[in-house]
Every structure is written in C-alpha cells, then in structure tokens.
Write a protein that holds these residues in place. Structure first.
Motif, PDB file in Angstrom:
ATOM      1  N   ARG A 145       7.782  13.092   5.094  1.00 50.22           N
ATOM      2  CA  ARG A 145       6.840  12.055   5.522  1.00 50.22           C
ATOM      3  C   ARG A 145       7.034  10.766   4.736  1.00 50.22           C
ATOM      4  NH1 ARG A 145       2.539  15.988   5.407  1.00 50.22           N
ATOM      5  NH2 ARG A 145       1.584  14.899   3.639  1.00 50.22           N
ATOM      6  N   HIS A 146       7.656  10.887   3.583  1.00 51.04           N
ATOM      7  CA  HIS A 146       7.821   9.720   2.716  1.00 51.04           C
ATOM      8  C   HIS A 146       9.292   9.327   2.588  1.00 51.04           C
ATOM      9  CE1 HIS A 146       3.596   9.735   1.626  1.00 51.04           C
ATOM     10  NE2 HIS A 146       3.682  11.041   1.412  1.00 51.04           N
ATOM     11  N   ARG A 147      10.031   9.523   3.660  1.00 52.68           N
ATOM     12  CA  ARG A 147      11.422   9.074   3.697  1.00 52.68           C
ATOM     13  C   ARG A 147      11.443   7.570   3.957  1.00 52.68           C
ATOM     14  NH1 ARG A 147      16.354  11.498   4.483  1.00 52.68           N
ATOM     15  NH2 ARG A 147      15.370  13.529   4.873  1.00 52.68           N
ATOM     16  N   THR A 148      12.239   6.848   3.195  1.00 57.25           N
ATOM     17  CA  THR A 148      12.309   5.398   3.342  1.00 57.25           C
ATOM     18  C   THR A 148      13.307   5.018   4.436  1.00 57.25           C
ATOM     19  OG1 THR A 148      14.091   5.115   1.726  1.00 57.25           O
ATOM     20  CG2 THR A 148      11.827   5.183   0.882  1.00 57.25           C
ATOM     21  N   SER A 149      13.318   3.746   4.784  1.00 54.43           N
ATOM     22  CA  SER A 149      14.227   3.265   5.831  1.00 54.43           C
ATOM     23  C   SER A 149      15.689   3.416   5.430  1.00 54.43           C
ATOM     24  CB  SER A 149      13.928   1.793   6.150  1.00 54.43           C
ATOM     25  OG  SER A 149      14.052   0.996   4.978  1.00 54.43           O
ATOM     26  N   SER A 150      15.945   3.478   4.123  1.00 58.58           N
ATOM     27  CA  SER A 150      17.325   3.627   3.646  1.00 58.58           C
ATOM     28  C   SER A 150      17.764   5.087   3.591  1.00 58.58           C
ATOM     29  CB  SER A 150      17.468   3.003   2.254  1.00 58.58           C
ATOM     30  OG  SER A 150      16.639   3.675   1.317  1.00 58.58           O
ATOM     31  N   THR A 152      16.390   7.442   1.650  1.00 59.65           N
ATOM     32  CA  THR A 152      15.967   8.094   0.412  1.00 59.65           C
ATOM     33  C   THR A 152      14.487   8.484   0.532  1.00 59.65           C
ATOM     34  OG1 THR A 152      15.394   5.965  -0.583  1.00 59.65           O
ATOM     35  CG2 THR A 152      17.638   6.786  -0.936  1.00 59.65           C
ATOM     36  N   HIS A 153      13.941   9.023  -0.545  1.00 61.83           N
ATOM     37  CA  HIS A 153      12.543   9.440  -0.519  1.00 61.83           C
ATOM     38  C   HIS A 153      11.745   8.675  -1.567  1.00 61.83           C
ATOM     39  CE1 HIS A 153      14.668  13.017   1.181  1.00 61.83           C
ATOM     40  NE2 HIS A 153      13.668  12.944   2.045  1.00 61.83           N
ATOM     41  N   ASP A 154      10.525   8.350  -1.211  1.00 62.88           N
ATOM     42  CA  ASP A 154       9.624   7.649  -2.122  1.00 62.88           C
ATOM     43  C   ASP A 154       8.857   8.702  -2.919  1.00 62.88           C
ATOM     44  OD1 ASP A 154       7.707   6.194  -3.428  1.00 62.88           O
ATOM     45  OD2 ASP A 154       7.128   4.979  -1.690  1.00 62.88           O
ATOM     46  N   TRP A 155       9.413   9.049  -4.088  1.00 60.89           N
ATOM     47  CA  TRP A 155       8.811  10.128  -4.863  1.00 60.89           C
ATOM     48  C   TRP A 155       7.454   9.743  -5.437  1.00 60.89           C
ATOM     49  CZ3 TRP A 155       9.607  15.134  -5.095  1.00 60.89           C
ATOM     50  CH2 TRP A 155      10.817  15.633  -4.609  1.00 60.89           C
ATOM     51  N   ALA A 157       5.233   8.061  -3.843  1.00 67.87           N
ATOM     52  CA  ALA A 157       4.308   8.336  -2.742  1.00 67.87           C
ATOM     53  C   ALA A 157       4.105   9.838  -2.567  1.00 67.87           C
ATOM     54  CB  ALA A 157       4.832   7.714  -1.451  1.00 67.87           C
TER      55      ALA A 157
END
Length: 260
Positions: A145-150, A152-155, A157
């Motif tokens: 759910r917190h995968r970024t547009s690039s 990667t993951h927003d840890w 968040a």
C-alpha cells in the motif's frame, strides 16, 4: 548474494589456487633441473613437503579470504532478513540501539546486529510459526500500500500505518504473556540469542559481543515503547481489545523490565 558478489568470491578463490599451483610448479621445475628429472615418487614427496611448508605460510591469506566471505555472506543474510517486512517492522523499534552505519538505522551501539538471527528465531518460537507467517503476509500487504511511484517502499509510512501498530501490538501482548515467569524466560531468550549470533570476521569490533541482561532489558523496552505509550494514552482501548488480564500481564512485564 548478487552475481557480482559471487563472481568476486570465485575470483578470490581462483587467485589463491593459481598462486599455490604456480609456487608448486616452480618447485618442481627447480628440483627437476637439479636432479635431471623427477619420478612419480619424487613428485609425491615434493607435494607433501610443499603442503607442509607452504600451508603455514598461506594460512593468513586463507583466513583473510574466509573472514571476508563469511562477513559478506552474513551481511547478505541479514539484508535478506530485513526484506521480510514484519521482521523489519519489529527491528525498527530498537534499531537505534545498533552501532551507526552509513545508510542504515543505528546510533547508540548498545546492541550488535549479530543479535538479529537469534531475535527472529526467538520471536518465531514465542508466537508460533503460523502467527509469525501471518504477520509477514499482513506486513507485506501493508508494504504494498505504501509503494512509491519509483517502485520503492515508503518505510516511514509503513511504520506509521495504524494497521502496523495494531499488528505489532497483537504480537507483543503474546510476547508479554511468554515472560510471565520473567527470569526463566529471560535466561532462555539470552541463551537462544547468544547461541545463534550472526557470524563476523575475527577482526570485527563485535566479535566477542554477547547479549546481556541489561541489553535484553533495553531491547525489550525499545520494542514495547509504543505499546507502553498506548497504555498511558488509551488504556481503555487496549483493555477493550485484549481484555483486562492481558493488559495487566503487559503492565507487569513492563514493570519488571524497569527493575533491571
């Protein structure tokens, strides 16, 4: 381990082998020139002499190569562990107790990262493999759910996600119950962790590190910090979710930690 790491390890082994063979061939050439030729028995005798004499000289080289490969392997294993999302969620709570490391959490240096394999094993045993794998799956869903547009993951968040907090608390209340017999369970935890420390090079600063009673208390206080705060800010919510007995057990565990 990446292809480049594997290639580097193979090249290191190849270099050592080539050096040893080269030295032995030179010895054969010298002896053949001196004696005017060599029999099979001569070659075997020279090989035995060479192994006895040269192995001691090359021992430091072998040790450095072994230590480097061991450190690399353990580093890759730990990084693989960190990719298991629930493991990373739990470790994030006490990562500040690790030594500072560029591009990573850490700072105080009270704990060694060598604690990670044994800690994960202890959690698995305390909550059971079925719940442990459920937590991994749920954490993976939160992570997606917190995968970024690039890609990667927003840890940050992920850690702040209310579902992450709820999942972590669900596990920690089970852990607190496990320590109802505090000293006995603490000793079990220390023995398990210290018998499964991650391997490091013989020259590593934490090569002789062991988890102590003080380190255990600091680790657990950090692990339970958010739940402790929730017990102060929203005790009724926790008592409704887990029941009075469970909350009382958690509070007793935290009080016992504060006595260490």
């Amino acid at each position: 381990m990446s292809d480049s790491d594997t290639s580097g390890g193979l090249k290191s082994c190849e270099a050592i082998a080539n050096t040893m063979i080269g030295h032995f061939v030179t010895r054969l050439e010298v002896e053949a020139a001196r004696q005017g030729g060599l029999t099979a028995q001569d070659v075997r005798r020279l090989a035995e002499q060479f192994m006895g004499q040269e192995m001691a000289r090359f021992q430091p080289t072998f040790r450095r190569s072994y230590d480097s490969c061991t450190a690399l392997r353990e580093s890759r294993q730990w990084e693989s562990t960190r990719r298991r999302p629930f493991d990373r969620v739990l470790m994030k709570s006490f990562a500040h107790l690790f030594p500072a490391r560029q591009g990573d959490d850490g700072g105080q240096g009270l704990l060694s990262r060598r604690v990670i394999p044994g800690f994960n094993m202890a959690v698995d045993k305390m909550i059971g493999p079925a719940l442990y794998e459920q937590c991994q799956a749920k954490s993976q869903a939160i992570l997606e759910r917190h995968r970024t547009s690039s890609g990667t993951h927003d840890w940050a968040a992920v850690q702040a996600d209310p579902e992450t907090h709820a999942l972590t608390n669900d596990v920690l209340v089970v852990v607190a119950h496990y320590f109802a017999h505090f000293e006995r369970r603490r000793d079990w935890f220390l023995t398990l962790v210290n018998s499964h420390l991650g391997k490091v090079a013989a020259t590593a600063p934490d090569v002789h590190w062991q988890l102590t009673e003080h380190g255990f208390a600091e680790l657990m206080r950090a692990l339970f910090a958010d739940l402790r705060a929730a017990l102060v800010s929203a005790p009724a919510v926790l008592r409704k979710r887990y029941g009075d007995h469970t909350v009382d057990t958690v509070e007793a565990f935290l009080r016992r930690l504060d006595q260490v």
